[in-house]
Design a protein around this motif. Sequence first.
Motif, PDB file in Angstrom:
ATOM      1  N   LEU A   4       0.861  -1.172   0.000  1.00  0.00           N
ATOM      2  CA  LEU A   4       0.000   0.000   0.000  1.00  0.00           C
ATOM      3  C   LEU A   4       0.899   1.224   0.000  1.00  0.00           C
ATOM      4  O   LEU A   4       1.781   1.357   0.855  1.00  0.00           O
ATOM      5  N   TYR A   5       0.677   2.095  -0.949  1.00  0.00           N
ATOM      6  CA  TYR A   5       1.516   3.274  -1.155  1.00  0.00           C
ATOM      7  C   TYR A   5       0.760   4.512  -0.695  1.00  0.00           C
ATOM      8  O   TYR A   5      -0.445   4.606  -0.910  1.00  0.00           O
ATOM      9  N   PHE A   6       1.453   5.431  -0.049  1.00  0.00           N
ATOM     10  CA  PHE A   6       0.779   6.693   0.305  1.00  0.00           C
ATOM     11  C   PHE A   6       1.546   7.862  -0.295  1.00  0.00           C
ATOM     12  O   PHE A   6       2.742   7.776  -0.562  1.00  0.00           O
ATOM     13  N   ASN A   7       0.810   8.948  -0.493  1.00  0.00           N
ATOM     14  CA  ASN A   7       1.386  10.149  -1.074  1.00  0.00           C
ATOM     15  C   ASN A   7       0.713  11.360  -0.439  1.00  0.00           C
ATOM     16  O   ASN A   7      -0.477  11.584  -0.628  1.00  0.00           O
ATOM     17  N   ARG A   8       1.493  12.114   0.339  1.00  0.00           N
ATOM     18  CA  ARG A   8       0.964  13.296   1.004  1.00  0.00           C
ATOM     19  C   ARG A   8       1.068  14.530   0.123  1.00  0.00           C
ATOM     20  O   ARG A   8       0.498  15.553   0.436  1.00  0.00           O
TER      21      ARG A   8
END
Length: 169
Positions: A4-8
């Motif tokens: 699971l990848y996150f990007n703020r």
Amino acid sequence: MVRLYFNRSGRRPSAQLLDVPIFTVCPACGFVPHEAWRYVGSRYGHVGGFTCGRCGARVTILDGDCRPPVRFVADVPGKPARSFVFEDVYRLNWSDLMRAGALTRTDLIPPGEKGYVEFEAALAAVQGEVARLDLPPVPAPLPEGVSWVPEPLRAWLDALFTLDGPPAG
Ligand SMILES: [Zn+2]
């Protein structure tokens, strides 16, 4: 395995599934085999395909070039495609992760602009909070049009529902 990848960065922070077991559906007859498909994105929107074990239709799986939704299209005229945003079905979008983090008083999304969420740690945090509060497990109702969810996502949905009830909104 769940990646699971996150990007703020950007206009809206986001979480995106990179490697996750998904369910499949045949749009021609509605059959949902209880067998997970390993979704790891696509090449130019082409995820893969399979032959329906019930009606024999050829089903093609597509996405938005590694972006949701994932769509199932049968080679049968007149049958509408079925599509799912698995981040939402699995309650693994940004707001779900923030909510689960608040409930468990754990930063489930690491600091930094971009990176990976440790799904196993997030699941353990939510299950641990359920155990700590000694809550009786409640199976999560599945979203409209979804009849089966593979593990470990089923465990995640159940733990989160047990702790928090249905998603807001
Ligand atoms: Zn079928």
